[in-house]
Design a protein around this motif. Sequence first.
Motif, PDB file in Angstrom:
ATOM      1  N   LYS A 367       0.822  -1.205   0.000  1.00 39.76           N
ATOM      2  CA  LYS A 367       0.000   0.000   0.000  1.00 39.76           C
ATOM      3  C   LYS A 367       0.858   1.258   0.000  1.00 39.76           C
ATOM      4  O   LYS A 367       0.577   2.237  -0.722  1.00 39.76           O
ATOM      5  N   ARG A 368       1.914   1.254   0.814  1.00 40.78           N
ATOM      6  CA  ARG A 368       2.802   2.421   0.874  1.00 40.78           C
ATOM      7  C   ARG A 368       3.488   2.640  -0.482  1.00 40.78           C
ATOM      8  O   ARG A 368       3.572   3.776  -0.975  1.00 40.78           O
ATOM      9  N   SER A 371       0.841   3.599  -3.521  1.00 42.99           N
ATOM     10  CA  SER A 371       0.273   4.948  -3.444  1.00 42.99           C
ATOM     11  C   SER A 371       1.262   5.986  -3.984  1.00 42.99           C
ATOM     12  O   SER A 371       0.878   6.909  -4.708  1.00 42.99           O
ATOM     13  N   THR A 372       2.539   5.827  -3.659  1.00 41.89           N
ATOM     14  CA  THR A 372       3.555   6.752  -4.171  1.00 41.89           C
ATOM     15  C   THR A 372       3.839   6.476  -5.642  1.00 41.89           C
ATOM     16  O   THR A 372       4.073   7.397  -6.432  1.00 41.89           O
ATOM     17  N   GLU A 374       1.705   5.541  -7.855  1.00 39.12           N
ATOM     18  CA  GLU A 374       0.629   6.172  -8.616  1.00 39.12           C
ATOM     19  C   GLU A 374       0.825   7.680  -8.715  1.00 39.12           C
ATOM     20  O   GLU A 374       0.487   8.299  -9.730  1.00 39.12           O
TER      21      GLU A 374
END
Length: 404
Positions: A367-368, A371-372, A374
């Motif tokens: 997830k970390r 998200s970056t 994207e």
Amino acid sequence: MACDREDRYDSLKEKYAGRNKIEICRNGHFVSRASDYIIYSVEAAVIDRVIAQYGPSTKMGAIVGGQTSCKSPEIAAFEAHLPADVSIVSCHSLHGPSVDPHNQPLVLIQHRAPDSAMRKVETVLSCLRSKLVYLTAQEHDRITADTQAVTHAAFLSMGKAWHANRQFPWELSRYVGGIENVKVNIMLRIYGQKWHVYAGLAILNPEARKQVAQYAESVTALYKLMLEGDLEGLRSRVHAARDKVFGPSTGWASRPLLEPSILSSFSLGAPTDAPARPNNHLSLLAMVDCWAALGIVPYDHMLCSTPLFRLRLGVTEHLFRNAALLDEALCVAVADKTFRSDDLEFTFAARGWAECVTLGHFETWEKRFVSTQEFFQPRFAEAKIVGDRMMKKVLESTREAGGG
């Protein structure tokens, strides 16, 4: 013979239709029972489950290996699930998929196999024209941790910090210059890859876990000295780390790994005549502080160096071998607050990655990372072009110096 997940069987059959030398099988059982040499190319996090499923079907006397970046869980899975009459010879190309494998390090691990099996693997992989390096699984994991874990943590944290501040650094006047070009390009190159490549290395490799934790501690300690305005304390700590990592007994080459012209040649931003703005380079200071704390001398592993490793080490070396540039960075760290908010987010990011690794949370890591990823997605195509040119330049520079 090859396979993927069964739900991709039909699409793969269609994709490779008419290619007589490639046979797509429905699943790993069909590959295992018919093949003399089998390579598992799956994520390190699922290697045990996949080998447990298909390993018992392995053809008698076959050779089996894997390509994961962390060998300890891979070898443990082979030992647990493969028949005793199967040879185990694992491998790992230490470079990324966009790098020409010619003369790049390819690790071979003769774990449980006669020399005749090893010769067969060497013959099959000779088409890559790589430089063969012979290690044990334990040696492989220690070296990959020493050469990748800390630098990955640094550039992952850079991206996370810029993401948190909603910044595209190449669009900002304060991120101008050769070192900044390399930092931005490496960060984008890492986030342009699949998340599990870095998660597997950091979470499953015990040596890497220690290093990521120490990197976060180094970042935090240096940032506190900056906040306190303790220039002498900061200078003393950084110089002590420099002497341990780049001292005369460490094999530090007299010729730099990177020529300054390489650093300044590749920018994602619009061409500018503006001079490089002084930066405290907290990420690079902490990298060397971490290496010093753990007794790591990266030059010990030049045999396994890749263009990206030489670029990461080279840009750090560039800062530390220039006394005036290093002292400027230390003075900026204490007196100039221009980067203070970026450094705060960078410290948060480094500690966040370390906590994720310590807890062993693959889902949180994903997830970390995603998200970056994207956030920077629109610039990956351009960054890859610039990054590939940079890698080529590093390779050419190495050959001119007589290395590799």
